[in-house]
Design an enzyme around this catalytic site. Structure first.
Site, short mmCIF file in Angstrom:
data_model
loop_
_atom_site.label_atom_id
_atom_site.label_comp_id
_atom_site.label_asym_id
_atom_site.label_seq_id
_atom_site.Cartn_x
_atom_site.Cartn_y
_atom_site.Cartn_z
N PRO A 85 -6.40 -0.53 16.83
CA PRO A 85 -5.33 -0.85 15.88
C PRO A 85 -5.89 -1.15 14.51
O PRO A 85 -6.91 -1.82 14.37
CB PRO A 85 -4.69 -2.09 16.50
CG PRO A 85 -5.02 -2.02 17.95
CD PRO A 85 -6.39 -1.40 18.01
N CYS A 86 -5.21 -0.65 13.49
CA CYS A 86 -5.65 -0.87 12.10
C CYS A 86 -4.45 -1.26 11.26
O CYS A 86 -4.03 -0.52 10.38
CB CYS A 86 -6.30 0.40 11.54
SG CYS A 86 -8.07 0.42 11.72
N GLN A 87 -3.91 -2.44 11.49
CA GLN A 87 -2.69 -2.87 10.81
C GLN A 87 -2.79 -2.88 9.28
O GLN A 87 -1.81 -2.55 8.61
CB GLN A 87 -2.29 -4.26 11.30
CG GLN A 87 -1.90 -4.30 12.77
CD GLN A 87 -0.55 -3.68 13.05
OE1 GLN A 87 0.06 -3.10 12.17
NE2 GLN A 87 -0.12 -3.78 14.27
N PRO A 88 -3.93 -3.24 8.67
CA PRO A 88 -3.95 -3.28 7.21
C PRO A 88 -3.69 -1.93 6.56
O PRO A 88 -3.32 -1.86 5.40
CB PRO A 88 -5.37 -3.76 6.89
CG PRO A 88 -5.81 -4.47 8.10
CD PRO A 88 -5.18 -3.72 9.24
N PHE A 89 -3.90 -0.83 7.31
CA PHE A 89 -3.73 0.49 6.73
C PHE A 89 -2.33 1.05 6.93
O PHE A 89 -2.01 2.12 6.47
CB PHE A 89 -4.74 1.47 7.33
CG PHE A 89 -6.16 1.04 7.10
CD1 PHE A 89 -6.60 0.70 5.84
CD2 PHE A 89 -7.06 0.99 8.15
CE1 PHE A 89 -7.91 0.30 5.62
CE2 PHE A 89 -8.37 0.59 7.94
CZ PHE A 89 -8.79 0.26 6.67
#
Length: 359
Positions: A85-89
């Protein structure tokens, strides 16, 4: 261990597995996925109910290399797959995220560290394209020293997914460099009509008695009036002035062209998000019926099979939970295309190795 048809045996684990979209796709391609690892307990039932693999509820950072090596040993080829998971992107609702989420990209580093320690034959990672702009991507590549690497930004519609989704897909191999590039055919895009056009008609707030997941969220009276004024493929701009929200009348409303929109029958859907069940959250209105798409329709647009089980028979259907699980999933078809690519790549390696040994 290879057979007469040179089909290699590949044994894999799926990190950050969610409900099993990537696992299901890899299995369709002939890869034996033995386990999926995820910290979200809500994923256990759908993962195990639809896949011949064990769900391990664990933080990936707590996995030990010897444990992983044991899981993926015993086949011609070992593999680690996953979507950290890469929420900031994420471009969806970025402003509403709390600052504590800014470190989520470190899960990519956790992924890379585990790969470096385990040294599987094959690695595949799926993620958001914005990852390419962050230093953590180059750090991940450095962890893959000794591997041949191919990566590309995949247009979902070009591999048979009825969705305008863009994803970064990386494949790395110790077996060689030939055949690692993911094939993206210039084929006609699959449409919303082809994907969900045959599902039974339901109203807002109703569910199909034969399929509890084919359920649409309720709409307020005002939103019912709004969607009735929306054309197929249209947006809030179709409404009469008295139905438009104050923010739409402002100049800044131009930055939200697709909210309160309907999908188009003969085009691909927009990217399915965790909020796809809400009419006001994007172009998630049904092309024809006066409602948002159902959870089942969202899952099918993510290329899950129509009978994929997401909730236990005795559990209630919760939009917030299932929307999150479906929206965060790797589309099954993407996993299948990745699986087909690595199967062909590994078969080529096996043939070359057998030829060398026969000389």
């Amino acid at each position: 261990m290879s057979n007469e048809k040179d089909a290699p045996s590949i044994r894999a684990i799926d990190l950050f597995c969610g409900v099993g979209g990537l696992t299901h796709g890899l299995a369709r391609a002939g890869i034996e996925v033995v386990a999926g690892i995820d910290i979200d307990s809500a994923c256990e039932y759908p993962y195990e109910a639809n896949n011949k693999a064990k769900f391990i509820e664990r933080d990936v950072s707590d996995l030990a290399a010897p444990e992983v090596k044991q899981l993926i040993s015993g086949a011609d080829v070992s593999m680690i797959a996953g979507c950290a998971p890469c929420q900031p992107f994420s471009t969806y609702s970025r402003a509403g995220r709390s600052k504590k989420r800014v470190d989520d990209w470190q899960l990519v580093e956790t992924f890379g560290k585990l790969v470096q320690e385990v040294q599987p034959d094959l690695v595949t990672m799926e993620n958001v394209p914005q990852l390419l702009d962050h230093p953590v991507f180059n750090q991940f590549l450095e962890r893959l020293h000794g591997y041949a690497i191919e990566w590309s930004v995949v247009q979902a519609v070009r591999i048979g997914i009825p969705q305008t989704r863009r994803r970064l897909v990386l494949i790395a191999s110790k077996l060689g460099s030939d055949g690692l590039a993911l094939r993206q055919d210039e084929q006609k895009a699959k449409t919303v009509r082809q994907a969900i056009g045959r599902l039974p008609s339901i109203k807002a707030g109703e569910s199909d008695p034969e399929d509890r997941l084919h359920v649409a969220s309720r709409l307020s009276q005002k939103n019912l009036e709004r969607i009735r004024h929306s054309k197929e493929g249209g947006t809030w701009r179709d409404w009469p002035e008295d139905l438009k929200a104050a923010c739409h009348r402002k100049t800044t409303g131009a930055t939200y062209p697709s909210v309160y929109g309907r999908m188009s029958w003969d085009e691909a859907s927009p990217t399915i998000t965790t909020q796809c069940f809400g009419y006001g959250n994007g172009r998630f209105g049904h092309p024809e019926q006066d409602r948002a798409i159902s959870l089942r329709e969202a899952a099918i647009l993510q290329t899950f099979p129509p009978k994929y089980r997401f909730v236990r028979p005795d559990e209630p259907v919760r939009f917030s939970v299932l929307g999150r699980l479906i929206g965060n999933a790797v589309p099954v078809r993407l996993g299948e295309v990745v699986g087909q690519t690595v199967m062909a790549h590994a078969a080529q390696f096996i043939r070359s190795k057998d030829a060398e040994e026969g000389e």
